[in-house]
Design a protein around this motif. Structure first.
Motif, PDB file in Angstrom:
ATOM      1  N   MET A 346      31.210 -24.281 -30.419  1.00  6.37           N
ATOM      2  CA  MET A 346      32.329 -23.520 -29.894  1.00  6.37           C
ATOM      3  C   MET A 346      32.385 -23.643 -28.373  1.00  6.37           C
ATOM      4  N   TYR A 347      31.289 -24.074 -27.778  1.00  8.63           N
ATOM      5  CA  TYR A 347      31.179 -24.284 -26.332  1.00  8.63           C
ATOM      6  C   TYR A 347      30.885 -25.758 -26.064  1.00  8.63           C
ATOM      7  N   PRO A 348      31.202 -26.258 -24.868  1.00  6.88           N
ATOM      8  CA  PRO A 348      30.671 -27.561 -24.480  1.00  6.88           C
ATOM      9  C   PRO A 348      29.150 -27.539 -24.528  1.00  6.88           C
ATOM     10  N   ASN A 349      28.572 -28.634 -24.979  1.00  5.20           N
ATOM     11  CA  ASN A 349      27.130 -28.808 -24.957  1.00  5.20           C
ATOM     12  C   ASN A 349      26.810 -30.004 -24.080  1.00  5.20           C
ATOM     13  N   GLY A 350      25.625 -30.019 -23.472  1.00  6.67           N
ATOM     14  CA  GLY A 350      25.298 -31.125 -22.596  1.00  6.67           C
ATOM     15  C   GLY A 350      23.814 -31.308 -22.406  1.00  6.67           C
ATOM     16  N   HIS A 351      23.448 -32.542 -22.055  1.00  5.95           N
ATOM     17  CA  HIS A 351      22.055 -32.858 -21.759  1.00  5.95           C
ATOM     18  C   HIS A 351      22.032 -33.841 -20.599  1.00  5.95           C
ATOM     19  N   THR A 352      21.200 -33.573 -19.601  1.00  6.77           N
ATOM     20  CA  THR A 352      21.076 -34.437 -18.440  1.00  6.77           C
ATOM     21  C   THR A 352      19.618 -34.872 -18.281  1.00  6.77           C
ATOM     22  N   VAL A 353      19.368 -35.648 -17.245  1.00 11.37           N
ATOM     23  CA  VAL A 353      18.009 -36.091 -16.987  1.00 11.37           C
ATOM     24  C   VAL A 353      17.078 -34.898 -16.761  1.00 11.37           C
ATOM     25  N   ALA A 354      17.634 -33.765 -16.366  1.00 12.17           N
ATOM     26  CA  ALA A 354      16.822 -32.572 -16.097  1.00 12.17           C
ATOM     27  C   ALA A 354      16.624 -31.700 -17.327  1.00 12.17           C
ATOM     28  N   GLY A 355      17.356 -31.955 -18.405  1.00  9.01           N
ATOM     29  CA  GLY A 355      17.200 -31.161 -19.614  1.00  9.01           C
ATOM     30  C   GLY A 355      18.533 -30.687 -20.173  1.00  9.01           C
ATOM     31  N   THR A 356      18.481 -29.707 -21.065  1.00 11.35           N
ATOM     32  CA  THR A 356      19.673 -29.197 -21.741  1.00 11.35           C
ATOM     33  C   THR A 356      20.439 -28.252 -20.827  1.00 11.35           C
ATOM     34  N   LEU A 357      21.755 -28.401 -20.789  1.00 11.90           N
ATOM     35  CA  LEU A 357      22.609 -27.538 -19.978  1.00 11.90           C
ATOM     36  C   LEU A 357      22.879 -26.229 -20.711  1.00 11.90           C
ATOM     37  N   ASP A 358      23.160 -25.174 -19.962  1.00 10.59           N
ATOM     38  CA  ASP A 358      23.414 -23.848 -20.518  1.00 10.59           C
ATOM     39  C   ASP A 358      24.874 -23.750 -20.962  1.00 10.59           C
ATOM     40  N   SER A 359      25.098 -23.821 -22.256  1.00 11.04           N
ATOM     41  CA  SER A 359      26.461 -23.884 -22.786  1.00 11.04           C
ATOM     42  C   SER A 359      27.296 -22.661 -22.473  1.00 11.04           C
ATOM     43  N   VAL A 360      26.681 -21.489 -22.388  1.00  4.33           N
ATOM     44  CA  VAL A 360      27.457 -20.259 -22.232  1.00  4.33           C
ATOM     45  C   VAL A 360      27.615 -19.852 -20.769  1.00  4.33           C
ATOM     46  N   ASP A 361      27.185 -20.708 -19.836  1.00  7.30           N
ATOM     47  CA  ASP A 361      27.345 -20.447 -18.405  1.00  7.30           C
ATOM     48  C   ASP A 361      28.162 -21.588 -17.794  1.00  7.30           C
TER      49      ASP A 361
END
Length: 375
Positions: A346-361
């Motif tokens: 229901m939210y954007p999800n993401g992953h970068t070289v630093a780790g998983t992004l906070d979907s609800v922020d």
């Protein structure tokens, strides 16, 4: 190099349109249908929903998974067009296994000179839906397929149907006659025994058994409260499902708490529906009853307030479609992520070289979602 794509979702085609013929190097999903036109008839409103992502250049390699709106849903939602732009990125349409969970996946395999950017634009036509449960069930209402009904009767990781869930459902529906009476009893019980908790992040997680084990008033947000209705319904043999989406406009029914326009980055909302022969899929939303009680006026409203009672009556059998549905998915595997499934998309999800992004922020993640009504 800019990678651009434009696709349209045909009125009768559940698959995403093919893109290989555009010379973009993107994988074909299906033969491209003819462009879908805005549906005719009274009550339809058309909205543009734009999701923008901007990640720091040093975040690469990075990937994001952006939820896409459901295509043709009942007689209340049509996705007319979807397009995206991902400068310096690699973008593709994707489906998660099961549930027809649609998304656009964007990846940046290496750092660039500037921020990693992507934009997803969707055009959706919506109109209010209501099922008149005061009328006798009609044999003219199309029946849902047996395969679909089986899918929405099974347990999921966070929606078990045995133990405390089944025991509670049987207690609540004892003495109720048909499925409508049972669903109504469950709806009223969920409204009476839950409480919207503003401190819960996002929309909650929907861990139904954990909620029931509290032994008292169960706090949560929409993905908790409406999941409780869904699990209890399934536990007594009523097909039911969550609908994950986002609010796109203000309420025209006088509920300030039940609408959002402009910046809708934090306007995600989960709804629910149950199925019964002769009526089809029936919309409900016990979570929004509790939202009216908590947020409609400063300090909240008592449950016997006229506005709360109006919401309670309205939201068993109707949805105001100032909200768009993404999907009905649970335990969604994000294609190519290698990570465990997320409870829902229901939210954007993401992953970068630093780790998983906070979907609800949205600010910490780096996304913004906006809606506007089109003429």
């Amino acid at each position: 190099m800019d990678r651009r794509a434009f696709l349209r979702l045909g009125a009768g085609t559940p698959a995403l349109a093919g893109l290989s013929g555009l010379g973009l190097g993107l994988p074909a999903m299906a033969a491209a249908p003819a462009p879908d036109a805005a549906p005719a008839g009274l009550g339809w409103r058309t909205y543009e929903i734009v999701t923008e992502v901007a990640l720091p250049a040093q975040a690469a390699p990075a990937s994001v998974w952006l939820p896409a709106t459901g295509g043709k849903l009942g007689d209340y939602q049509r996705t007319l067009a979807t397009r995206w732009e991902a400068p310096a990125g690699q973008a593709r349409a994707a489906l998660a296994p099961g549930y027809d969970v649609r998304m656009v996946v964007v990846g940046w395999p290496e750092a660039t000179d500037g921020p990693l950017r992507a934009t997803l634009t969707q055009v959706v036509a919506l109109r209010d839906r209501a099922v008149d449960l005061g009328q006798a069930p009609s044999p003219a209402v199309p029946r849902e397929s047996a395969a679909v009904l089986r899918e929405y009767l099974r347990p999921t990781r966070l929606l078990p149907l045995d133990g405390i869930v089944r025991d509670t459902a049987l207690q609540v529906t004892a003495g109720a006659g048909d499925d409508v009476a049972k669903a109504r009893a469950l709806y009223q019980w969920v409204v009476d025994h839950t409480c919207r908790d503003a401190s819960v992040r996002g929309c909650g997680t929907g861990d139904v058994a954990a909620m029931l084990r509290t032994g008292g008033i169960m706090n949560g947000k929409c993905a908790d409260i409406n999941a409780l209705f869904v699990a209890l319904s399934r536990a007594v043999g009523i097909p039911a499902r969550d609908a994950y989406g986002v609010r796109v406009d203000l309420s025209q029914h006088g509920f300030k708490a039940l609408g959002k326009d402009g910046d809708i980055s934090k306007a995600q909302h989960c709804r629910a529906e149950f199925y019964t022969a002769g009526y089809g899929w029936v919309p409900v939303d016990p979570a929004d009853v509790r939202k009216v009680a908590l947020e409609e006026a400063p300090g909240g409203l008592p449950m016997d307030h006229a506005k709360v009672r109006a919401a309670r009556a309205l939201l068993f059998g109707a949805w105001e479609m100032n909200w768009v549905a993404y999907n009905h998915g649970h335990d969604v595997a994000l294609p190519g992520s290698g990570a465990p499934p997320v409870p829902f998309l229901m939210y954007p999800n993401g992953h970068t070289v630093a780790g998983t992004l906070d979907s609800v922020d949205p600010d910490a993640f780096g996304y913004r979602i906006r809606s506007r009504r089109l003429a």
